[in-house]
Design a protein around this motif. Structure first.
Motif, PDB file in Angstrom:
ATOM      1  N   GLN A 161      -8.870  -4.356  -4.727  1.00  0.00           N
ATOM      2  CA  GLN A 161      -8.120  -5.016  -5.784  1.00  0.00           C
ATOM      3  C   GLN A 161      -8.861  -4.998  -7.118  1.00  0.00           C
ATOM      4  O   GLN A 161      -8.270  -5.275  -8.158  1.00  0.00           O
ATOM      5  CB  GLN A 161      -7.832  -6.470  -5.374  1.00  0.00           C
ATOM      6  CG  GLN A 161      -6.860  -6.590  -4.215  1.00  0.00           C
ATOM      7  CD  GLN A 161      -6.818  -7.999  -3.644  1.00  0.00           C
ATOM      8  OE1 GLN A 161      -7.349  -8.925  -4.219  1.00  0.00           O
ATOM      9  NE2 GLN A 161      -6.177  -8.146  -2.493  1.00  0.00           N
ATOM     10  N   TRP A 180      -4.658  -4.502   1.057  1.00  0.00           N
ATOM     11  CA  TRP A 180      -5.113  -4.938  -0.250  1.00  0.00           C
ATOM     12  C   TRP A 180      -6.301  -5.875  -0.086  1.00  0.00           C
ATOM     13  O   TRP A 180      -6.184  -7.094  -0.189  1.00  0.00           O
ATOM     14  CB  TRP A 180      -3.980  -5.621  -1.013  1.00  0.00           C
ATOM     15  CG  TRP A 180      -3.017  -4.640  -1.614  1.00  0.00           C
ATOM     16  CD1 TRP A 180      -3.016  -3.300  -1.449  1.00  0.00           C
ATOM     17  CD2 TRP A 180      -1.922  -4.951  -2.463  1.00  0.00           C
ATOM     18  NE1 TRP A 180      -1.976  -2.729  -2.134  1.00  0.00           N
ATOM     19  CE2 TRP A 180      -1.283  -3.720  -2.776  1.00  0.00           C
ATOM     20  CE3 TRP A 180      -1.390  -6.117  -2.991  1.00  0.00           C
ATOM     21  CZ2 TRP A 180      -0.166  -3.645  -3.582  1.00  0.00           C
ATOM     22  CZ3 TRP A 180      -0.277  -6.049  -3.794  1.00  0.00           C
ATOM     23  CH2 TRP A 180       0.331  -4.824  -4.097  1.00  0.00           C
ATOM     24  N   ASP A 197       0.824  -1.216   0.000  1.00  0.00           N
ATOM     25  CA  ASP A 197       0.000   0.000   0.000  1.00  0.00           C
ATOM     26  C   ASP A 197       0.854   1.261   0.000  1.00  0.00           C
ATOM     27  O   ASP A 197       0.364   2.348  -0.294  1.00  0.00           O
ATOM     28  CB  ASP A 197      -0.932   0.015   1.215  1.00  0.00           C
ATOM     29  CG  ASP A 197      -0.165   0.093   2.519  1.00  0.00           C
ATOM     30  OD1 ASP A 197       0.621  -0.848   2.793  1.00  0.00           O
ATOM     31  OD2 ASP A 197      -0.332   1.083   3.258  1.00  0.00           O
ATOM     32  N   ARG A 203      -2.461  -5.076  -7.878  1.00  0.00           N
ATOM     33  CA  ARG A 203      -2.465  -4.907  -6.430  1.00  0.00           C
ATOM     34  C   ARG A 203      -3.430  -5.914  -5.807  1.00  0.00           C
ATOM     35  O   ARG A 203      -4.346  -5.560  -5.070  1.00  0.00           O
ATOM     36  CB  ARG A 203      -2.844  -3.482  -6.065  1.00  0.00           C
ATOM     37  CG  ARG A 203      -1.871  -2.470  -6.639  1.00  0.00           C
ATOM     38  CD  ARG A 203      -1.994  -1.110  -6.009  1.00  0.00           C
ATOM     39  NE  ARG A 203      -0.994  -0.205  -6.548  1.00  0.00           N
ATOM     40  CZ  ARG A 203      -0.508   0.853  -5.916  1.00  0.00           C
ATOM     41  NH1 ARG A 203      -0.935   1.136  -4.701  1.00  0.00           N
ATOM     42  NH2 ARG A 203       0.385   1.633  -6.472  1.00  0.00           N
TER      43      ARG A 203
END
Length: 354
Positions: A180, A175, A138, A186
């Motif tokens: 996502q 995440w 992140d 990610r």
């Protein structure tokens, strides 16, 4: 005695870097205990084997290379010995892949120390078997992938290049599935699949596992003990190997735990000898100076000076018969010669650490 499709994957890195969380994500379930404290009680490698994509994968989660406090230096030395011995025994005869876990942050001298220490323990070719996995994904700026982040640091570029360009990123906290959806890169699920694919590809290219003298010696001892247990108890090869690994590890740790007593004895002898030498060299000069010094206007009482009586030294500990092979003893010695930076506390939330 090893299954040909068994992959041994070892996670290495600093305390608090996210190794246990990553291990749980690879296994797809909460197996390993996650601790964010550098003084956690988990001091031996945790292992778990699971069938993943048709392969038996043994994930070995190590306690961490860093995190010991300066105030507990002696205890930390013993713990580092036990941690590395545990890692060697659990991954014998050698790991197929090393996951070097580090947070998304500046490549500090602590990270460099971790890399150098791992290189010292496993040998010059360790990077052929290493994949860099970044955590705290992140922290990546928007529209920045992990390769772009690596390009911003010469140190990280050199490290990833030495590892054949193999690097991935995960996030153990932020995440979520909702976040996502907008960026599949990610995604922990996507990244874990990529990590496993990289492990399989790297293993296929290397055609072997990582090995060195220490790992070879550990494997010989495990196989010898395994044969004895199997013959005496009739246990399966898998069960007898697990018992053999525990037995060998207990023997190594028992031998390593005896080292501090000799260190303490040597320190006492050196300390007392230093006091005695100082008394012999300095006190006669002090006495001569006081005798030749002109009298003061006011009478000053002169206290008699007595040479210190040296305390009786404690008896030297009994010599214990060597039970650890020399290559393992050399490994223990190298573990205790880590640079001072290895004792510094790591703050995973400080992005400006240098």
């Amino acid at each position: 005695m090893q299954e040909p499709d068994l992959l041994r994957v070892v996670l290495l890195g600093k305390h608090g870097s996210g190794k246990s969380s990553l291990a749980n994500k690879i296994l797809g379930e909460e197996i390993f205990t996650v601790s964010h404290r550098s003084d956690a009680k988990i001091r031996c490698s945790q292992t778990h084997t699971k069938l993943i994509n048709g392969l038996n994968v043994t994930v070995i989660d190590t306690p961490g290379v860093l995190g010991a406090e300066r105030a507990h230096r002696e205890r930390a030395e013993q713990e580092r010995q036990c941690e590395w011995l545990s890692c060697l025994v659990q991954c014998a005869p050698g790991p197929h892949a090393l996951l070097l876990v580090m947070p998304v942050q500046r490549y500090t001298r602590q990270e460099r120390a971790v890399v150098e220490h791992i290189k010292t323990q496993f040998g010059e070719e360790v990077f052929r078997f290493t994949i860099v996995v970044f955590t705290h994904g992140d922290q990546l700026p928007e529209n920045t992938d992990i390769l772009a982040f690596v390009e911003q640091s010469e140190g990280l570029k050199e490290l990833v290049l030495a590892c054949g360009g193999r690097c991935h990123v995960v996030d153990n906290k932020y995440w979520t599935k909702e976040r996502q959806k907008g960026d599949p890169q990610r995604s922990n699920e996507f990244q874990v699949k990529e990590i496993l694919a990289t492990v399989v590809k790297m293993t296929s290219e290397n055609q072997r596992y990582l090995s060195n003298e220490a790992l070879e010696e550990v494997e010989r001892e495990i196989q010898s003990e395994q044969s004895r247990i199997h013959a005496d108890s009739g246990l399966s090869l898998e069960e007898s190997r697990e018992q053999a690994k525990n037995s060998v590890l207990d023997k190594y740790i028992d031998q390593a735990s005896r080292c501090p007593s000799y260190v303490k004895y040597a320190a006492v002898v050196a300390g007392v000898a230093g006091v005695a030498l100082a008394a012999i060299l300095v006190l006669p000069k002090v006495i001569k100076f006081l005798k030749n010094k002109p009298p003061l206007p006011l009478p000053v009482p002169v206290m008699p000076i007595e040479l210190p009586t040296l305390p009786d030294l404690p008896p030297a500990p009994e010599v214990v018969q060597e039970v650890v092979p020399p290559v393992i003893s050399d490994l223990l010695e190298s573990i205790l010669t880590e640079p001072e930076v290895l004792f510094e506390r790591y703050d995973p939330f400080n992005l400006f650490e240098c």
